[in-house]
Structure formats: C-alpha cells, structure tokens
Design a protein around this motif. Structure first.
Motif, short mmCIF file in Angstrom:
data_model
loop_
_atom_site.label_atom_id
_atom_site.label_comp_id
_atom_site.label_asym_id
_atom_site.label_seq_id
_atom_site.Cartn_x
_atom_site.Cartn_y
_atom_site.Cartn_z
N SER A 265 0.83 -1.20 0.00
CA SER A 265 0.00 0.00 0.00
C SER A 265 0.86 1.25 0.00
O SER A 265 1.95 1.26 0.57
N THR A 266 0.36 2.30 -0.63
CA THR A 266 1.04 3.59 -0.60
C THR A 266 0.47 4.52 0.47
O THR A 266 1.04 5.57 0.74
N ASN A 267 -0.65 4.11 1.07
CA ASN A 267 -1.27 4.99 2.07
C ASN A 267 -1.52 4.30 3.40
O ASN A 267 -2.13 4.87 4.30
N GLY A 268 -1.05 3.05 3.56
CA GLY A 268 -1.21 2.33 4.82
C GLY A 268 -2.50 1.56 4.93
O GLY A 268 -2.74 0.88 5.94
N TYR A 269 -3.37 1.64 3.91
CA TYR A 269 -4.62 0.90 3.92
C TYR A 269 -4.70 0.04 2.68
O TYR A 269 -3.90 0.15 1.76
N TYR A 270 -5.70 -0.83 2.65
CA TYR A 270 -5.82 -1.83 1.59
C TYR A 270 -5.88 -1.19 0.21
O TYR A 270 -6.70 -0.31 -0.05
N GLN A 271 -5.02 -1.66 -0.68
CA GLN A 271 -5.02 -1.20 -2.06
C GLN A 271 -4.94 -2.35 -3.06
O GLN A 271 -4.66 -2.13 -4.23
N GLY A 272 -5.21 -3.56 -2.59
CA GLY A 272 -5.28 -4.64 -3.55
C GLY A 272 -4.59 -5.93 -3.17
O GLY A 272 -5.03 -7.00 -3.58
N TYR A 273 -3.50 -5.86 -2.37
CA TYR A 273 -2.75 -7.08 -2.10
C TYR A 273 -2.29 -7.14 -0.65
O TYR A 273 -1.86 -6.14 -0.07
N GLY A 274 -2.37 -8.34 -0.10
CA GLY A 274 -1.88 -8.60 1.24
C GLY A 274 -0.99 -9.81 1.23
O GLY A 274 -0.94 -10.57 0.26
N PHE A 275 -0.29 -10.01 2.35
CA PHE A 275 0.72 -11.07 2.42
C PHE A 275 0.61 -11.81 3.74
O PHE A 275 0.43 -11.20 4.79
N ALA A 276 0.75 -13.13 3.67
CA ALA A 276 0.64 -13.98 4.85
C ALA A 276 1.84 -14.91 4.96
O ALA A 276 2.35 -15.42 3.95
N VAL A 277 2.30 -15.15 6.20
CA VAL A 277 3.35 -16.13 6.46
C VAL A 277 2.76 -17.52 6.24
O VAL A 277 1.72 -17.85 6.81
N PRO A 278 3.36 -18.36 5.40
CA PRO A 278 2.82 -19.70 5.16
C PRO A 278 2.69 -20.50 6.44
O PRO A 278 3.54 -20.41 7.33
N SER A 279 1.65 -21.31 6.52
CA SER A 279 1.38 -22.04 7.76
C SER A 279 2.48 -23.03 8.12
O SER A 279 2.76 -23.23 9.30
N ASN A 280 3.12 -23.63 7.12
CA ASN A 280 4.20 -24.58 7.44
C ASN A 280 5.33 -23.89 8.19
O ASN A 280 5.87 -24.42 9.16
N LEU A 281 5.72 -22.70 7.72
CA LEU A 281 6.78 -21.96 8.39
C LEU A 281 6.32 -21.48 9.76
O LEU A 281 7.06 -21.59 10.75
N ALA A 282 5.11 -20.94 9.83
CA ALA A 282 4.59 -20.45 11.11
C ALA A 282 4.53 -21.57 12.15
O ALA A 282 4.88 -21.38 13.32
N ARG A 283 4.10 -22.74 11.71
CA ARG A 283 4.01 -23.86 12.65
C ARG A 283 5.39 -24.28 13.15
O ARG A 283 5.58 -24.55 14.34
N LYS A 284 6.37 -24.33 12.26
CA LYS A 284 7.72 -24.70 12.67
C LYS A 284 8.25 -23.72 13.71
O LYS A 284 8.89 -24.12 14.70
N ILE A 285 7.99 -22.43 13.52
CA ILE A 285 8.48 -21.41 14.45
C ILE A 285 7.87 -21.62 15.84
O ILE A 285 8.57 -21.61 16.85
N VAL A 286 6.54 -21.80 15.91
CA VAL A 286 5.92 -21.94 17.22
C VAL A 286 6.27 -23.28 17.87
O VAL A 286 6.35 -23.37 19.11
N GLU A 287 6.51 -24.31 17.07
CA GLU A 287 6.98 -25.57 17.65
C GLU A 287 8.34 -25.38 18.32
O GLU A 287 8.57 -25.88 19.42
N ASP A 288 9.23 -24.65 17.65
CA ASP A 288 10.55 -24.39 18.22
C ASP A 288 10.44 -23.59 19.52
O ASP A 288 11.10 -23.90 20.52
N ILE A 289 9.65 -22.53 19.48
CA ILE A 289 9.51 -21.67 20.66
C ILE A 289 8.95 -22.48 21.83
O ILE A 289 9.42 -22.36 22.97
#
Length: 505
Positions: A265-289
């Motif tokens: 975004s150029t203004n800090g609000y939704y302008q078309g695209y968002g991004f998410a951390v893939p669940s496989n990576l997120a799960r590995k991180i919380v398993e480690d923690i």
C-alpha cells in the motif's frame, strides 16, 4: 444443467465483486496422518480437501469456513509505552551545559488504553495463540479478547522477528482453535478467507484468491528488525487492513494456511494485495519456541546473488566486471568457512537450483527451503557447475557452526537480554564526563533491554550498580545472576535513567 448454472451464478458474481478480499489456511500434516496431537496444538487430516471454485460454489460457499474460523480468531491489545514509568534522574545536557530539555515528550497514554491492536489465532484448546511479532512488540501487557468478548491477560511465550511470528498463551481450557494445513499444497487461484479485526471492526471476514506464492517484499529486513529474514509470503487479494495483522488466512474448509502479516500500500490501507506467512513456516516457528524456548534455524553457509533480480545482477556485473545472465537460481558468491556448504564441497560460482524436491527460482525460495530446517538437518542441494548438474548432501549448521539445537540455557547473557555492547572511547568519556559506559548495539525488538526503552546507541553506565566498560563486563555481572537487574543508561538526548527487569532464565 440449467439449475446448476443458476446455483453457480451468484458465486461467480461474489468472486468478481469480492475478489480483493481473502487469505487461506492449510493443515500441516501428511496425507496418511489422522489426528496428530503434539501436546499443545492439534491438526486434523485435510490436505486433500482444498476447495476449487466448483467445490466452494456447490457447497456452503464460505459460511462453514467463517463459522469455524471466527471463534478461533482473537483481538490482541498491546499496552506499551517506551517512556512509561521512566523518571529522569537528571538531564545530562542540563547538568553539563545548562540547556533545557531538547525533546519534550508528549503526554503518556493512560494505562488502560492500548497503544496498538492486532489479531491472533488460537491453535490449541489449552490457550496457545499465534500472531505477528510486530503485533506484540514492546508490550508491557498483552490482553486477548475472544469473539465472545471474554478477555484474558496473555503471557508472551516467544517471538521471531525473522519471520514476524509470535506465540502467546492464555490460561484456559476447551477453547476453539484452527487446524494447520500444509501450505506447500496451496494453489494460485485458490479461494481463501482473511479473518481478523481490521480498523477496530471485530470478527471481520473477507474473501478472495491466492494471487501468488513465494513473495519476498523486503519488509522484514528493510525495517531493520530482522537479522536473517525469511520472506516467502502467500500473496492474496483478500481485503486486509491495519488490525488484520496476526489473523487467519484460511481455505474454504476453515483450515489455517497462513498468518496475515502485511499489505502492499502507498497509504497504509488496503489497495489490492496482502501477504501472509505460510502455515508450514509459522508452525515450525511456534513448535521451536514451545519446545526449545527459541527458534532453531539451519544455515547453508553461502553468500549469494539472486539471478532472478535484474537490478542485483546488473550491479554485481558492474562491480565485479562479470557477465552473469539473469534467470532462475541462486549464484554462490562466497562459501562460509566451517559451514555445511563448505563441508559438502560447494564453491563460488555454483548456481543452486533445487533444495530437496523444491525448485529454487529466487532468494525467497531458498530462505524458506533452508530457513524452515533446523541445525543438524540434512538437505540435498542441486546446483549447476560449469554447465553440469550436481547434487550434494549438506548438513545444516547454526550461525555458530554447530549442528545441535540450543535451548535457552545455552544462550549468552547478551542473547538473553537482547543486546550487544561496544566499548566507549576514552575521549568520549572525557568529553561527556563519564567514568564508565558501553554503547548498545543490535537491540532486539521485544527483548528485555528494548522493553525498558533502550535502543541502539544508548549508553549503559552501570549494571546492578557496578560500572561496565565492555561486553565482557556485562556478561560477567549477569552470567549467573537471578532476579532483578538494574540498568543505568543515557538516552539519545543525554538524560540518565535507571530501569530494571527480571533476568530471564
């Protein structure tokens, strides 16, 4: 046929109208697995049930997914104030130069007003919650509010700035939770839902599709908060806004395929695209923690050039008078001594094209494929050398060259409190009338030093009432210390403060 067309038509319209509003979730389990209980969150078998257009349209559209997801997505209120509780002992500029305070601080927020709000996802019935690191950063207190308005004070179990993931815990049983799905199986064009609390609007569901996979957008390393960022985001056109961070990206079955993290975004609000951390990576991180108290990350041990990046290749060619061509793959510019890559025989000018069975097109692919492994894990690296394809088995190491995992008990004092320290010059001490002091470096967001308001380039004068002049001094004073720690320091405006924290175990 006519009746089927009538049923499909409304969903096709929904797809056109709301095509800018979705994220997705994936169950991280093997196809032959039933229910796998890891002790703190569970996952159910659902890898083979991703819904395409016809499946979603002929079923209950997104109602089922929304009903499953909304109760498991929470609001996280971050109560933090860097200057909260600070009382200046003296202003060093006023003391030496009789100058007034050069940076009047704005009035502090009341303790009952959060300084930031985001979202989180319950991933186990006993109260573990995954969110973003930037949602919880700097918090003195974290409040979790369920969709039914029930509120809890959460414990921050751990964070990872390199992936922007955090793990929290509330003391409760029988909570609704989401299953992890296998994010490797998601497809571009797949329907997804984004669920979170954008702009203060609780339990908001938006829909869209996966627009792309493996996106590296430079947001983690670019903000200077991650030393070794892993960016391989799922991109979606589902509408997400401030407050969605840490919320769920799910598939039409309500399985978690990603943790919503950022928007383009150029203004800090939704302008078309968002991004998410893939669940496989997120799960590995919380398993480690959860298991080790910190993230276990394997490193290949190479410096590299992304051949898919035209600008980087052009700059490299100009600097080193080479004639590299752009394309897919990672060009090795240097092999680190005592690394897994060196042990396996990789060399400068090799071009990495595959890690195990994963094709490596760009740097985002490589960081995800290697960064999601632990020290001691072995991977097969396929690479091109002088026009020949070769394969080497590489045993990954950590940044210290070890192949074993580490626990919190293995951490140094600097790692535990979240900062390094550099000595002050004698000239500086003389100029500013200091008898001791070290300069803070690499202050980690969310670490103990950051929590008391210390950032890079502050001067620590004393630790527990004793002068410090080197990192070794700090390490010696706190190596076997238990209980409260007092830090006397000088901020960027010359004011001296004394603040404290409890030494982490």
């Amino acid at each position: 046929m006519k009746n089927i067309f009538k049923k499909l038509l409304p969903y096709a319209v929904v797809g056109v109208v709301s095509g800018a509003t979705t994220f997705g979730a994936i169950n991280y389990i093997k196809n032959d697995a039933a229910v796998v209980d890891t002790g703190y969150f569970s996952s159910a078998k659902s890898d083979v049930s991703f819904a395409g257009f016809n499946q979603a349209a002929l079923g209950e559209d997104f109602v089922k997914a929304a009903k499953t997801t909304v109760p498991a997505v929470v609001t996280i209120k971050n109560y933090s104030n860097r200057s909260a509780g600070r009382s200046s002992e003296q202003d060093i500029f006023d003391y030496f130069f009789r100058q007034p305070d050069r940076n009047p601080r704005s009035q502090q927020k009341p303790d009952n007003i959060p300084s930031g709000m985001g979202s989180g996802v319950i991933i186990s019935p006993d109260g573990y919650i995954i969110s973003n690191n930037h949602v919880v950063a700097g918090a003195n207190k974290l409040e979790v509010v369920l969709s039914n308005k029930k509120s809890y004070i959460a414990t921050l179990v751990g964070t990872d700035p390199n992936t922007d993931i955090s793990l929290l815990k509330v003391e409760e049983k029988g909570l609704p939770y989401l299953n992890f799905a296998n994010s490797d199986n998601v497809e571009v064009g797949q329907w997804v839902l984004a669920v979170g609390n954008p702009l203060g609007l609780n339990s908001t569901v938006t829909a869209g599709i996966i627009s792309a996979k493996g996106r590296g957008i430079g947001i983690l390393g670019g903000q200077g908060k991650a030393s070794n960022p892993i960016e391989s985001f799922i991109q979606t056109d589902a509408a997400i806004n401030p407050g969605n961070s840490g919320g769920a990206l799910v598939n039409p079955n309500g399985d978690l395929i990603g943790i919503n993290s950022a928007i383009s975004s150029t203004n800090g609000y939704y302008q078309g695209y968002g991004f998410a951390v893939p669940s496989n990576l997120a799960r590995k991180i919380v398993e480690d923690i959860k298991k080790y108290g910190l993230v276990q990350r394997g490193f290949l041990g190479v410096n590299s050039l992304d051949l898919s990046n035209d600008q980087q290749v052009a700059q490299y060619n100009q600097q080193f008078k080479t004639n590299l061509k752009t394309g897919n793959g990672i060009y090795v510019t240097e092999v680190t001594a005592n690394s897994g890559a060196e042990d396996a025989g990789l060399r400068k000018a090799d071009v990495i094209t595959k890690v195990d069975n994963t094709a490596i097109s760009d740097f985002a692919d490589l960081t995800l494929a290697v960064g999601s492994k632990r020290p001691g894990d072995a991977v097969n690296i396929t690479y091109q050398r002088n026009g020949r394809e070769m394969v080497s088995r590489v045993v990954l190491k950590d940044q210290r060259g070890n192949t074993s995992v580490r626990t919190r008990a293995d951490l140094t004092v600097s790692e535990k409190i979240g900062a390094d320290f550099a000595p002050l010059s004698d000239r500086f001490k003389t100029d500013y009338g200091l008898n001791s002091g070290v300069v803070t470096k690499n202050v980690q967001e969310g670490g103990e030093m950051a929590k008391i308001g210390i950032v890079d380039n502050y001067i620590v004068i004393e630790v527990n009432g004793k002068p410090v002049n080197s990192q070794k001094d700090v390490e010696n004073l706190l190596k076997n210390h238990r209980g409260n720690v007092q830090i006397k320091f000088v901020d960027e405006y010359g004011r001296i403060y004394t603040k404290g924290f409890v030494m982490p175990n």
